[in-house]
Design a protein around this motif. Sequence first.
Motif, short mmCIF file in Angstrom:
data_model
loop_
_atom_site.label_atom_id
_atom_site.label_comp_id
_atom_site.label_asym_id
_atom_site.label_seq_id
_atom_site.Cartn_x
_atom_site.Cartn_y
_atom_site.Cartn_z
N VAL A 46 0.75 -1.36 -0.03
CA VAL A 46 0.03 0.14 0.11
C VAL A 46 0.92 1.29 0.08
O VAL A 46 1.72 1.42 1.06
N GLU A 47 0.52 2.12 -1.12
CA GLU A 47 1.37 3.44 -0.94
C GLU A 47 0.80 4.35 -0.20
O GLU A 47 -0.28 4.43 0.15
N VAL A 48 1.69 5.20 0.43
CA VAL A 48 1.33 6.43 1.53
C VAL A 48 1.77 7.66 0.95
O VAL A 48 3.25 7.70 0.78
N VAL A 49 0.98 8.64 0.60
CA VAL A 49 1.48 9.97 0.49
C VAL A 49 1.16 11.09 1.25
O VAL A 49 -0.23 10.62 2.01
N GLY A 50 2.01 12.03 1.70
CA GLY A 50 1.71 12.94 2.71
C GLY A 50 1.46 14.22 2.00
O GLY A 50 2.08 14.61 1.05
N ARG A 60 -5.45 16.79 -6.45
CA ARG A 60 -5.13 16.49 -8.08
C ARG A 60 -3.85 15.52 -8.23
O ARG A 60 -4.09 14.50 -8.79
N GLU A 61 -2.70 15.72 -7.36
CA GLU A 61 -1.64 15.32 -7.86
C GLU A 61 -1.78 13.54 -6.97
O GLU A 61 -1.33 12.55 -7.57
N ALA A 62 -2.20 13.77 -5.75
CA ALA A 62 -2.51 12.65 -5.02
C ALA A 62 -3.67 11.58 -5.60
O ALA A 62 -3.48 10.35 -5.65
N SER A 63 -4.46 12.10 -6.33
CA SER A 63 -5.48 11.51 -7.04
C SER A 63 -5.06 10.82 -8.53
O SER A 63 -5.94 10.11 -8.98
N ALA A 64 -3.99 11.29 -9.05
CA ALA A 64 -3.63 10.82 -10.31
C ALA A 64 -3.61 9.30 -10.55
O ALA A 64 -3.24 8.88 -9.79
N GLY A 65 -4.40 8.76 -11.52
CA GLY A 65 -4.47 7.65 -11.94
C GLY A 65 -5.65 6.81 -11.40
O GLY A 65 -5.84 5.41 -11.59
N ALA A 66 -6.41 7.40 -10.35
CA ALA A 66 -7.38 6.93 -9.66
C ALA A 66 -8.62 6.32 -10.60
O ALA A 66 -9.05 7.13 -11.33
N GLY A 94 -9.70 16.71 -6.94
CA GLY A 94 -8.61 15.51 -7.18
C GLY A 94 -9.55 14.45 -8.02
O GLY A 94 -9.03 13.87 -9.10
N ALA A 95 -10.69 14.09 -7.57
CA ALA A 95 -11.44 12.89 -8.22
C ALA A 95 -11.93 13.51 -9.49
O ALA A 95 -11.83 12.82 -10.65
N VAL A 96 -12.35 14.71 -9.78
CA VAL A 96 -12.70 15.18 -11.19
C VAL A 96 -11.44 15.08 -12.13
O VAL A 96 -11.59 14.67 -13.24
N ALA A 97 -10.13 15.67 -11.66
CA ALA A 97 -9.24 15.68 -12.57
C ALA A 97 -8.87 13.99 -12.96
O ALA A 97 -8.31 13.99 -14.07
N ALA A 98 -8.99 13.18 -11.90
CA ALA A 98 -8.54 11.95 -12.22
C ALA A 98 -9.79 11.10 -13.31
O ALA A 98 -9.54 10.13 -13.62
N GLY A 99 -10.91 11.93 -13.48
CA GLY A 99 -12.11 11.27 -13.71
C GLY A 99 -12.44 10.03 -13.04
O GLY A 99 -12.98 8.80 -13.68
N ALA A 100 -12.26 10.03 -11.70
CA ALA A 100 -12.54 8.90 -10.85
C ALA A 100 -13.63 8.91 -10.10
O ALA A 100 -14.50 10.19 -9.84
#
Length: 317
Positions: A46-50, A60-66, A94-100
């Motif tokens: 599991v990846e963790v980012v702060g 947006r950066e944290a959600s990238a690829g979601a 973030g969710a909007v930017a990722a299309g998630a």
Amino acid sequence: MTDDGGLHVIFGTGPVGMSVMDELTERGRRVRMVNRSGRADVPERVEVVGGDASDPAFSREASAGASAVYFALNPPYDKWPELFPPLQAAVIEGAVAAGAKLVAVENLYMYGPTDGLPLTEDLPHAAETRKGGVRARMSQELMRAHESGRARVAIGRASDFFGPRVLASAAGEQVFGRAVEGKSARVAGDPDQPHTYTYVPDIGKGLVILGEREEALGRAWHLPSPETVTTREFVEIAFEEAGKPARIQAAPKIVLRAIGLFNPPLRETIEMLYEFEEPFVVDHSDFARTFGDHATPLRTAIGETVRWYRDRLSGMG
């Protein structure tokens, strides 16, 4: 239709976020967790980012690829009006930017008192409390984001929760921590009123289901909870499972007001006492009809919670 692949991003590493992580990893999903410190007690895969989740650029950066984003952040109780809405707004970005898909967990504050009527999702948002107003506005903001086509949103709502990792809750350390030590459990309000408590692993499973199912989008769902009993009965089961004689200490409002003068988070609980002074029974039949009822039986859930607290206590010793 289900969503079986992609990256799942969880904002928040508290008990709810960790229960979502447990459920996703059990299903073999890729998981990234987001908190302020970038540290959490999670499996190696599991990846963790702060970072600061209220910063839209970071979110947006944290959600990238979601493919799915879970909003399970919870700022300090006495800072809700100023901190909570910006956190949600940034996570929506973030969710909007990722299309998630965005799956948000909420509590039940927005409804206000119901004079003991069961809580269903179609109740008006009639809260007169400060935190109930914040919750109502945030929920409406989520639905506006969905209805405008900006985001694809599902909301899962839970009652006061308990379970492994749950410390700060009406059914947290003041009940289970004290039960395993043989001390009096501390509760607020009238312990002889029926009150629904939600088991936190059931919350995690429910949120993951909402993230997988297209028909979950565009509305709020009450997540499955165990059978409702009075708070006194709930506490008595906890003591039984702990093998201790049941002892319960109910704090009346006047005592809480006095303590709250020196404790801002506790002071914030006083306006929510109505939930413990009338029947507070949550109806999750919509979820059960649509997705199935995965609520853990109450005694099983309480037993698991007691075991976690006992292990925690022995680890501290």
